[in-house]
Design an enzyme around this catalytic site. Structure first.
Site, mmCIF file in Angstrom:
data_model
loop_
_atom_site.group_PDB
_atom_site.id
_atom_site.type_symbol
_atom_site.label_atom_id
_atom_site.label_comp_id
_atom_site.label_asym_id
_atom_site.label_seq_id
_atom_site.Cartn_x
_atom_site.Cartn_y
_atom_site.Cartn_z
ATOM 1 N N ASP A 155 -0.011 8.726 -10.034
ATOM 2 C CA ASP A 155 1.136 8.695 -11.235
ATOM 3 C C ASP A 155 0.789 7.748 -12.377
ATOM 4 O O ASP A 155 1.770 7.245 -12.852
ATOM 5 C CB ASP A 155 2.441 8.500 -10.263
ATOM 6 C CG ASP A 155 3.605 8.859 -11.191
ATOM 7 O OD1 ASP A 155 3.701 9.995 -11.888
ATOM 8 O OD2 ASP A 155 4.568 8.099 -10.773
ATOM 9 N N ASP A 167 -10.149 3.539 -3.477
ATOM 10 C CA ASP A 167 -10.735 2.459 -2.763
ATOM 11 C C ASP A 167 -12.206 2.302 -3.259
ATOM 12 O O ASP A 167 -12.990 3.714 -3.553
ATOM 13 C CB ASP A 167 -10.816 2.471 -1.453
ATOM 14 C CG ASP A 167 -9.488 2.357 -0.720
ATOM 15 O OD1 ASP A 167 -8.227 2.083 -1.277
ATOM 16 O OD2 ASP A 167 -9.395 2.064 0.386
ATOM 17 N N ASP A 192 0.938 -1.145 0.011
ATOM 18 C CA ASP A 192 0.134 0.011 -0.075
ATOM 19 C C ASP A 192 0.712 1.332 0.045
ATOM 20 O O ASP A 192 2.029 1.149 -0.105
ATOM 21 C CB ASP A 192 -0.750 0.010 1.209
ATOM 22 C CG ASP A 192 -2.328 0.343 0.912
ATOM 23 O OD1 ASP A 192 -2.639 1.268 0.097
ATOM 24 O OD2 ASP A 192 -3.512 -0.038 1.665
ATOM 25 N N GLU A 232 -1.066 1.664 -5.055
ATOM 26 C CA GLU A 232 -0.805 3.052 -5.032
ATOM 27 C C GLU A 232 -1.784 4.082 -5.519
ATOM 28 O O GLU A 232 -1.780 5.117 -5.588
ATOM 29 C CB GLU A 232 0.688 3.554 -5.324
ATOM 30 C CG GLU A 232 0.720 3.527 -6.829
ATOM 31 C CD GLU A 232 0.203 4.395 -7.550
ATOM 32 O OE1 GLU A 232 1.134 5.487 -7.916
ATOM 33 O OE2 GLU A 232 -1.153 4.446 -8.217
ATOM 34 N N TRP A 233 -3.076 3.398 -5.534
ATOM 35 C CA TRP A 233 -4.340 3.992 -5.777
ATOM 36 C C TRP A 233 -4.599 4.724 -7.136
ATOM 37 O O TRP A 233 -5.515 5.757 -7.273
ATOM 38 C CB TRP A 233 -4.741 4.980 -4.503
ATOM 39 C CG TRP A 233 -4.329 4.580 -3.188
ATOM 40 C CD1 TRP A 233 -4.453 3.638 -2.624
ATOM 41 C CD2 TRP A 233 -3.776 5.565 -2.382
ATOM 42 N NE1 TRP A 233 -3.854 3.468 -1.469
ATOM 43 C CE2 TRP A 233 -3.438 4.536 -1.203
ATOM 44 C CE3 TRP A 233 -3.328 6.816 -2.169
ATOM 45 C CZ2 TRP A 233 -2.716 5.191 -0.187
ATOM 46 C CZ3 TRP A 233 -2.655 7.325 -1.191
ATOM 47 C CH2 TRP A 233 -2.300 6.607 -0.095
ATOM 48 N N GLY A 234 -3.697 4.453 -7.906
ATOM 49 C CA GLY A 234 -3.737 4.949 -9.386
ATOM 50 C C GLY A 234 -2.999 6.377 -9.416
ATOM 51 O O GLY A 234 -3.088 7.023 -10.501
#
Length: 656
Positions: free
Chosen positions: A204, A222, A155, A200-202
């Site tokens: 970059d 999320d 994460d 890394e949640w999208g």
């Protein structure tokens, strides 16, 4: 170069984005991983009994036998401090027998042991604080391997040193990529193959770099326990689907099926789209504990063998976004499967039962010998040009199409009937109303006699000269938009087939449009905002781009080049949708509206133009055209009532 996405295969297209060639390839995740994770139901409060009981339920419910084998304990398993030797340990109160014993328990069930870590100084979900892996990557990778872990979900909380390690930072000072690269290399140095999930949640735009480091990457923030999260997630997936392939999978986040959040049709939609987009399938529901057990209907959805088969298909190609009707509330996705099959999903965004029709040309087909309707448990034979079925509110018509013919090709033995020297083809599809369709007639036997062609869209007979080969004749014919056209051919020779190609259309760049209000022309970096190199931005509810375009009367299909990188990070928890509202009005008529998905294929933080130079194309059918000059307005009507104040940036459009 950033190629465009085209959503109608009848048109001259450059399909999809190029795949990243360099990828982590250690033999794992040749198909998307499947399993169960604690987070969606138990949040950051897992314990040993919960993991063991749900793992046993995977086996008892038959879920493990169909592929759900990775069992991952998410945030909340650790403690605030490392052991004296610097290594990680588990919370002994929550996991009294320890993580190595938990791994052995899972392995004894023929399941796989998934662990969770963080690229920051703490795990997500802290406080109570759980230590992260930042600056300890090599040691932690060795620990995970010693525990005989099979996967690591990694994460991105508490990770930005420059801003004093905030819990969540959607605008970090530097790219997260180097931190994930360090752990990837540390895992590769172990004597155990460990599946690596980049989470890394999208940020970059990880599709550009994550496949070289891990086996999957989270495409966005999320998933939340609301139906609106499905639309938001799919909009973010649009520019990333072409990166999917063996060993590298876009992760749309864990499944909410069985968590008591969605209706059964909504669960079917959720599961269908995650599956055909080749997302990892990770169950987030409580399967069995001392208080909760999953309902049987949800279990049957999760076990649906055809849908799992589409996800695990050996071809490894994701379905792509094809077309959207925002005013009517539905859209289509489709993609290829092994064995020459096609999968298609028609989503009903309205919360009402209704009949919806899939025009096969929207997914590149004209005919299917068999159409299997998965959730309706029915099969149709000999389907020509279109397929109609009943679908529940928020449900999806999920189809597997076999024995198919490519769009625009009409075999005589399928589409035609003959009487004497006259052959009539029916169910002919027109994407737009135009007199400039090209037809090629293929004759069964050689001959030199001219043939005559009559289209129901025109009032005259067209004469076509047979080619020197004696078996083909070509002409230009009219068709109206839709599938109601018929074509009659008079010939002394029998007709084997016809092939119809739509007109090329005429392109009108944004530079021929004038702006009103705050809308303004903007130049882009070299090679971007294709094909023009510029765009019109700041199209608000009171700002437009306008041009006079000559055309003929009838319904016209437009292919609109747009740019949208309105990525929902902070707003993902509320009403962020990753879409922007675009409207097209012809001669003052009621505008056609479409919520365009993301087009950006670069980081909104560090990439060229921050992703706002990456164009995509979406198609809309418009009415109100007349012979002569037409007033065409690109706007954002009603945008003040939507999620964003501005519409997408406008690059240009093609009128067909």
């Amino acid at each position: 170069m950033v190629p465009k996405i085209f959503f109608l295969s009848l048109l001259p297209v450059a399909l999809g984005y190029p795949r990243l060639q360099s990828r982590l390839d250690n033999g794992l995740a040749r198909t998307p991983q499947m399993g169960w994770n604690t987070y969606n139901h138990y949040s950051c409060s897992p314990n040993e009994a919960i993991v063991r009981s749900n793992a046993q339920a995977l086996v008892d419910l038959g879920l493990a036998s169909v592929g759900y084998r990775y069992v991952t304990t998410d945030c909340g398993w650790s403690v605030a401090d490392r052991l004296p030797d610097g290594s990680l340990t588990w919370n002994e109160t929550l996991f009294p027998e320890g993580f190595p014993a938990l791994g052995q328990y899972l392995h004894d069930l023929d399941l796989l042991f998934g662990v969770y870590g963080d690229s920051g100084i703490k795990l997500c979900g802290s406080p109570p604080d759980n230590v992260g892996s930042l600056y300890h990557e090599e040691q932690d990778a060795k620990t995970f391997a010693t525990w005989e872990a099979d996967s690591l979900k990694y994460d991105n909380c508490y990770s930005d040193a420059a801003t004093d390690y905030p819990n969540v930072n959607y605008e970090p000072s530097t790219s997260p990529q180097p931190r994930f690269e360090i752990m990837s290399h540390a895992l590769a140095a172990q004597n155990r193959s460990i599946l690596f999930q980049v989470c890394e949640w999208g940020l970059d735009f990880p599709a550009l770099w994550a496949p070289a480091l891990g086996h999957s990457w989270r495409i966005g923030n999320d998933i939340i326990p609301h139906w609106r999260a499905i639309f938001r997630t799919l909009n973010q997936a649009v520019p990333q689907t072409s990166f999917a392939g063996p060993g590298q999978w876009p992760d749309l986040d864990m499944l909410l099926v069985g968590n008591g959040i969605f209706s059964i049709p909504e669960e079917q939609t959720h599961f269908s789209l995650w599956a055909i987009l080749k997302s990892p399938l990770t169950i987030g529901a409580a399967l069995k504990d001392d208080k909760t057990s999953i309902n049987d209907e949800s279990v049957q959805i999760l076990k649906q063998e055809d849908v799992i088969g589409y996800n695990q298909d050996s071809l490894g190609v994701s379905a792509t976004f094809r077309r959207r009707w925002s005013d009517e509330g539905y859209e289509v996705w489709s993609g290829p499967l092994s064995g020459g099959r096609i999968v298609a999903a028609l989503i009903n965004w309205k919360n009402e039962s209704r009949d919806l029709t899939l025009d096969l040309p929207d997914i590149g087909l004209q005919y299917a010998g068999a159409v299997k309707n998965i959730w309706d448990s029915s099969t149709a034979q000999d389907v020509k040009t279109s397929y109609t079925a009943r679908v529940e509110g928020h449900g999806t018509i999920l189809l597997e199409l076999q024995d198919t013919t490519a769009s625009g090709h009409y075999p005589g033995d399928t589409f035609a009937t003959s009487t004497g020297s006259s052959t009539t083809f029916k169910s002919i599809y027109g994407v737009t109303t135009s007199a400039k369709y090209n037809i090629t007639v293929r004759l069964s036997n050689g001959g030199s006699e001219d043939i005559r062609i009559q289209s129901t869209a025109g009032n005259k007979t067209i004469t076509a000269r047979v080619s020197a080969s004696g078996i083909e004749a070509s002409a230009q014919i009219p068709l109206v938009a839709g599938s109601s056209n018929s074509i009659t051919i008079a010939s002394s020779q029998s007709v084997e087939s016809i092939t119809i190609t739509p007109p090329n259309g005429t392109y009108y760049p944004n530079t021929v449009f004038t702006t009103t209000g705050d809308a303004e022309a903007v130049s882009c970096g070299a090679g971007y905002c294709r094909p023009i190199g510029s765009k019109i931005g700041n199209i608000s509810a009171n700002s437009t781009a306008r041009a006079v375009i000559p055309a003929t009367a009838g319904k016209k299909y437009l292919a609109i080049d747009y740019i949208n990188n309105e990525v929902a990070f902070d707003s993902a928890w509320d009403w962020g949708s990753n879409s922007r509202n675009l409207t097209v009005s012809i001669n003052g008529n009621k505008p056609v509206r479409v919520e365009v998905p993301l087009s950006g294929q670069h980081s909104e933080l560090f990439g060229p133009g921050k992703g706002w130079w990456d164009a995509a194309t979406i198609g809309v059918l418009t009415e109100g055209w007349k012979d002569g000059d037409n007033d065409v307005v690109i706007g954002n009507e009603g945008g003040e009532n939507g999620f964003t104040s501005y519409g997408p940036d406008f690059v240009g459009l093609r009128v067909f």
